[in-house]
Design a protein around this motif. Structure first.
Motif, PDB file in Angstrom:
ATOM      1  N   GLY A   1      46.678 -31.556 -39.490  1.00  0.00           N
ATOM      2  CA  GLY A   1      47.790 -31.645 -38.553  1.00  0.00           C
ATOM      3  C   GLY A   1      47.952 -30.419 -37.684  1.00  0.00           C
ATOM      4  O   GLY A   1      49.037 -30.190 -37.133  1.00  0.00           O
ATOM      5  N   LYS A   2      46.899 -29.593 -37.526  1.00  0.00           N
ATOM      6  CA  LYS A   2      46.950 -28.395 -36.712  1.00  0.00           C
ATOM      7  C   LYS A   2      46.193 -28.616 -35.405  1.00  0.00           C
ATOM      8  O   LYS A   2      45.235 -29.387 -35.341  1.00  0.00           O
ATOM      9  CB  LYS A   2      46.343 -27.207 -37.457  1.00  0.00           C
ATOM     10  N   LEU A   3      46.621 -27.941 -34.356  1.00  0.00           N
ATOM     11  CA  LEU A   3      45.972 -28.064 -33.060  1.00  0.00           C
ATOM     12  C   LEU A   3      44.602 -27.401 -33.075  1.00  0.00           C
ATOM     13  O   LEU A   3      44.451 -26.278 -33.547  1.00  0.00           O
ATOM     14  CB  LEU A   3      46.841 -27.416 -31.975  1.00  0.00           C
ATOM     15  N   VAL A   4      43.607 -28.126 -32.558  1.00  0.00           N
ATOM     16  CA  VAL A   4      42.259 -27.594 -32.418  1.00  0.00           C
ATOM     17  C   VAL A   4      41.730 -27.978 -31.044  1.00  0.00           C
ATOM     18  O   VAL A   4      42.220 -28.917 -30.400  1.00  0.00           O
ATOM     19  CB  VAL A   4      41.306 -28.125 -33.512  1.00  0.00           C
ATOM     20  N   ASN A   5      40.729 -27.264 -30.594  1.00  0.00           N
ATOM     21  CA  ASN A   5      40.064 -27.601 -29.343  1.00  0.00           C
ATOM     22  C   ASN A   5      39.350 -28.936 -29.504  1.00  0.00           C
ATOM     23  O   ASN A   5      38.575 -29.121 -30.448  1.00  0.00           O
ATOM     24  CB  ASN A   5      39.067 -26.499 -28.969  1.00  0.00           C
ATOM     25  N   ALA A   6      39.614 -29.882 -28.624  1.00  0.00           N
ATOM     26  CA  ALA A   6      39.066 -31.235 -28.757  1.00  0.00           C
ATOM     27  C   ALA A   6      37.547 -31.246 -28.672  1.00  0.00           C
ATOM     28  O   ALA A   6      36.901 -32.128 -29.258  1.00  0.00           O
ATOM     29  CB  ALA A   6      39.667 -32.136 -27.687  1.00  0.00           C
TER      30      ALA A   6
ATOM     31  N   HIS B   1      45.495 -31.182 -22.130  1.00  0.00           N
ATOM     32  CA  HIS B   1      45.129 -29.755 -22.107  1.00  0.00           C
ATOM     33  C   HIS B   1      43.873 -29.483 -22.945  1.00  0.00           C
ATOM     34  O   HIS B   1      43.498 -28.318 -23.124  1.00  0.00           O
ATOM     35  CB  HIS B   1      46.288 -28.911 -22.630  1.00  0.00           C
ATOM     36  N   GLY B   2      43.273 -30.531 -23.470  1.00  0.00           N
ATOM     37  CA  GLY B   2      42.022 -30.372 -24.213  1.00  0.00           C
ATOM     38  C   GLY B   2      42.192 -30.070 -25.680  1.00  0.00           C
ATOM     39  O   GLY B   2      41.289 -29.492 -26.295  1.00  0.00           O
ATOM     40  N   TYR B   3      43.319 -30.472 -26.278  1.00  0.00           N
ATOM     41  CA  TYR B   3      43.559 -30.190 -27.695  1.00  0.00           C
ATOM     42  C   TYR B   3      43.889 -31.476 -28.437  1.00  0.00           C
ATOM     43  O   TYR B   3      44.374 -32.449 -27.860  1.00  0.00           O
ATOM     44  CB  TYR B   3      44.702 -29.181 -27.861  1.00  0.00           C
ATOM     45  N   THR B   4      43.621 -31.459 -29.728  1.00  0.00           N
ATOM     46  CA  THR B   4      43.936 -32.574 -30.595  1.00  0.00           C
ATOM     47  C   THR B   4      44.316 -32.026 -31.964  1.00  0.00           C
ATOM     48  O   THR B   4      44.226 -30.820 -32.215  1.00  0.00           O
ATOM     49  CB  THR B   4      42.742 -33.535 -30.721  1.00  0.00           C
ATOM     50  N   LEU B   5      44.750 -32.901 -32.853  1.00  0.00           N
ATOM     51  CA  LEU B   5      45.138 -32.493 -34.201  1.00  0.00           C
ATOM     52  C   LEU B   5      43.983 -32.716 -35.168  1.00  0.00           C
ATOM     53  O   LEU B   5      43.310 -33.753 -35.107  1.00  0.00           O
ATOM     54  CB  LEU B   5      46.366 -33.276 -34.674  1.00  0.00           C
ATOM     55  N   ASN B   6      43.756 -31.763 -36.066  1.00  0.00           N
ATOM     56  CA  ASN B   6      42.727 -31.948 -37.088  1.00  0.00           C
ATOM     57  C   ASN B   6      43.318 -32.659 -38.298  1.00  0.00           C
ATOM     58  O   ASN B   6      44.463 -33.140 -38.260  1.00  0.00           O
ATOM     59  CB  ASN B   6      42.115 -30.594 -37.485  1.00  0.00           C
TER      60      ASN B   6
ATOM     61  N   HIS C   1      48.558 -21.639 -22.859  1.00  0.00           N
ATOM     62  CA  HIS C   1      48.803 -23.051 -22.566  1.00  0.00           C
ATOM     63  C   HIS C   1      50.093 -23.467 -23.272  1.00  0.00           C
ATOM     64  O   HIS C   1      50.238 -23.265 -24.481  1.00  0.00           O
ATOM     65  CB  HIS C   1      47.643 -23.917 -23.047  1.00  0.00           C
ATOM     66  N   VAL C   2      50.998 -24.048 -22.531  1.00  0.00           N
ATOM     67  CA  VAL C   2      52.270 -24.515 -23.079  1.00  0.00           C
ATOM     68  C   VAL C   2      52.402 -26.003 -22.763  1.00  0.00           C
ATOM     69  O   VAL C   2      52.309 -26.405 -21.599  1.00  0.00           O
ATOM     70  CB  VAL C   2      53.461 -23.739 -22.489  1.00  0.00           C
ATOM     71  N   PHE C   3      52.611 -26.808 -23.795  1.00  0.00           N
ATOM     72  CA  PHE C   3      52.712 -28.256 -23.618  1.00  0.00           C
ATOM     73  C   PHE C   3      53.390 -28.847 -24.848  1.00  0.00           C
ATOM     74  O   PHE C   3      53.625 -28.144 -25.847  1.00  0.00           O
ATOM     75  CB  PHE C   3      51.321 -28.879 -23.430  1.00  0.00           C
ATOM     76  N   THR C   4      53.727 -30.124 -24.793  1.00  0.00           N
ATOM     77  CA  THR C   4      54.237 -30.827 -25.964  1.00  0.00           C
ATOM     78  C   THR C   4      53.094 -31.619 -26.587  1.00  0.00           C
ATOM     79  O   THR C   4      52.035 -31.798 -25.986  1.00  0.00           O
ATOM     80  CB  THR C   4      55.390 -31.766 -25.591  1.00  0.00           C
ATOM     81  N   LEU C   5      53.323 -32.116 -27.793  1.00  0.00           N
ATOM     82  CA  LEU C   5      52.263 -32.800 -28.527  1.00  0.00           C
ATOM     83  C   LEU C   5      51.758 -34.025 -27.780  1.00  0.00           C
ATOM     84  O   LEU C   5      50.563 -34.350 -27.849  1.00  0.00           O
ATOM     85  CB  LEU C   5      52.775 -33.189 -29.916  1.00  0.00           C
ATOM     86  N   HIS C   6      52.628 -34.731 -27.044  1.00  0.00           N
ATOM     87  CA  HIS C   6      52.223 -35.920 -26.300  1.00  0.00           C
ATOM     88  C   HIS C   6      51.243 -35.591 -25.178  1.00  0.00           C
ATOM     89  O   HIS C   6      50.497 -36.476 -24.731  1.00  0.00           O
ATOM     90  CB  HIS C   6      53.451 -36.626 -25.732  1.00  0.00           C
ATOM     91  N   HIS C   7      51.234 -34.353 -24.723  1.00  0.00           N
ATOM     92  CA  HIS C   7      50.354 -33.952 -23.627  1.00  0.00           C
ATOM     93  C   HIS C   7      49.227 -33.036 -24.111  1.00  0.00           C
ATOM     94  O   HIS C   7      48.589 -32.360 -23.305  1.00  0.00           O
ATOM     95  CB  HIS C   7      51.160 -33.238 -22.529  1.00  0.00           C
TER      96      HIS C   7
END
Length: 345
Positions: free
Chosen positions: A93-98, A85-90, A75-81
């Motif tokens: 400040g790291k990407l995790v599965n929402a 894609h089903g991800y959020t920041l913990n 999955h390739v995206f920017t933070l705004h999107h």
């Protein structure tokens, strides 16, 4: 003219760092508690999925970096999107599965990664341009000029006064690595002081980067160590009962790991502490807003002057830390390659 230009260059980091907090409320009043110190400090020294450049009229201007995660595909995206894609920041400040809160395999081009790429390209360009001068000129007939004249004294100093003295007769085998480590750390340290893009990334203040550098030194020491070095580690010249238990071999083996660990912590802690000290001084400008214009104005002048002093100190620390890392690495390598007369004893 040159004097004022130098003053402006020294003030630039202080002025640029002062842009981030916004102590003025929407109604034009002062927000006494507007500055979140944790977000302010770690927002500057931490890694991120975007590169903040500046703030103009309350609007943040940032370079959005590609987030690349592998979880049921790429999955390739920017933070705004990220949410799409089903991800959020913990909390870190790291990407995790929402949905699950589990971290995927994260291969994102973050601020530190991009800064590392830029600084590495800069290092390669500097070395190649310097080598190009020597390829086109006869050093026996003319002295170096330009970039070659700037780099040659530094290279000669590090190789002759540090590497050669510490490593010994076999120093030429290890000079390429040690010189590369020195200039890599130095350039990243200096670029970390520059407050505007593409500078400002806290690369050598990131423990992951310093850990990799320490691992490289660990490998250089132990993979290419002499027979005498490993004899001293596994069967040191001490009374037999200390080897039979075995106390000394365990201590020597532990020492193999404490040496690179100290390299990692020393570089990481000194660079990170320098950035935090400078940011903390600048924060006084905004923390003192509620004290009134007189105290705020006085502390602003003091903070700006002290910020310039810390900028100069960080320039010195940038060189010293690169020098110390290279010197200690050379010493550790030299200990693994004792002098021939010592091996025959």
């Amino acid at each position: 003219m040159r004097k004022w230009l130098l003053i402006l260059l020294l003030l630039l980091p202080t002025l640029a760092l002062a842009q981030t907090p916004d102590p003025v409320g929407e109604d034009g009043g002062v927000k006494a508690e507007s500055l979140d110190m944790n977000a302010y400090l770690f927002g500057h020294v931490g890694d991120a999925y975007e590169w903040h450049i500046t703030t103009i009229n309350g609007k943040e201007i940032a370079l959005m970096l590609p987030c690349i995660v592998i979880e049921d595909g790429i999955h390739v995206f920017t933070l705004h999107h990220a949410a799409e894609h089903g991800y959020t920041l913990n909390e870190d400040g790291k990407l995790v599965n929402a949905q699950t809160g589990v971290r995927p395999l994260d291969l994102s081009i973050t601020k530190n990664v991009l800064g590392l790429m830029i600084d590495s390209v800069l290092l390669v360009l500097l070395i190649l341009l310097c080598a190009r001068w020597y390829k086109k000129h006869d050093v026996l007939k003319e002295k170096p000029t330009g970039l070659a004249a700037l780099l040659e004294p530094v290279i000669v100093m590090i190789e002759q006064d540090v590497i050669k003295d510490a490593v010994g007769p076999e120093y030429k085998r290890f000079s390429p690595y040690l010189l590369t480590a020195f200039f890599f750390i130095l350039i990243n340290n200096l670029m970390g002081i520059v407050p505007v893009f593409p500078g400002g990334a806290n690369i050598t203040g990131n423990i992951a980067v310093t850990a990799v550098l320490a691992i490289f030194t660990f490998l250089m020491v132990n993979l290419f160590g002499s027979k005498h070095y490993w004899k001293e580690v596994l069967w040191p010249d001490v009374p037999l009962f200390l080897k039979a238990i075995p106390i000394m071999p365990l201590i020597e083996i532990l020492g193999l790991f404490t040496k690179p660990f100290s390299l990692m912590i020393r570089l990481f802690a000194n660079i990170l502490a320098g950035h935090i000290m400078l940011l903390s001084v600048i924060a006084l400008i905004f923390l003192s807003v509620a004290l009134g214009p007189v105290l705020n104005g006085s502390l602003t002048v003091i903070a700006a002057l002290f910020g310039v002093f810390l900028d100069c100190l960080e320039l010195l620390v940038a060189f010293i830390q690169a020098y110390v890392f290279t010197m200690l690495s050379a010493v550790f390598i030299g200990l693994a390659h004792p002098q021939p007369e010592h091996e025959t004893n």
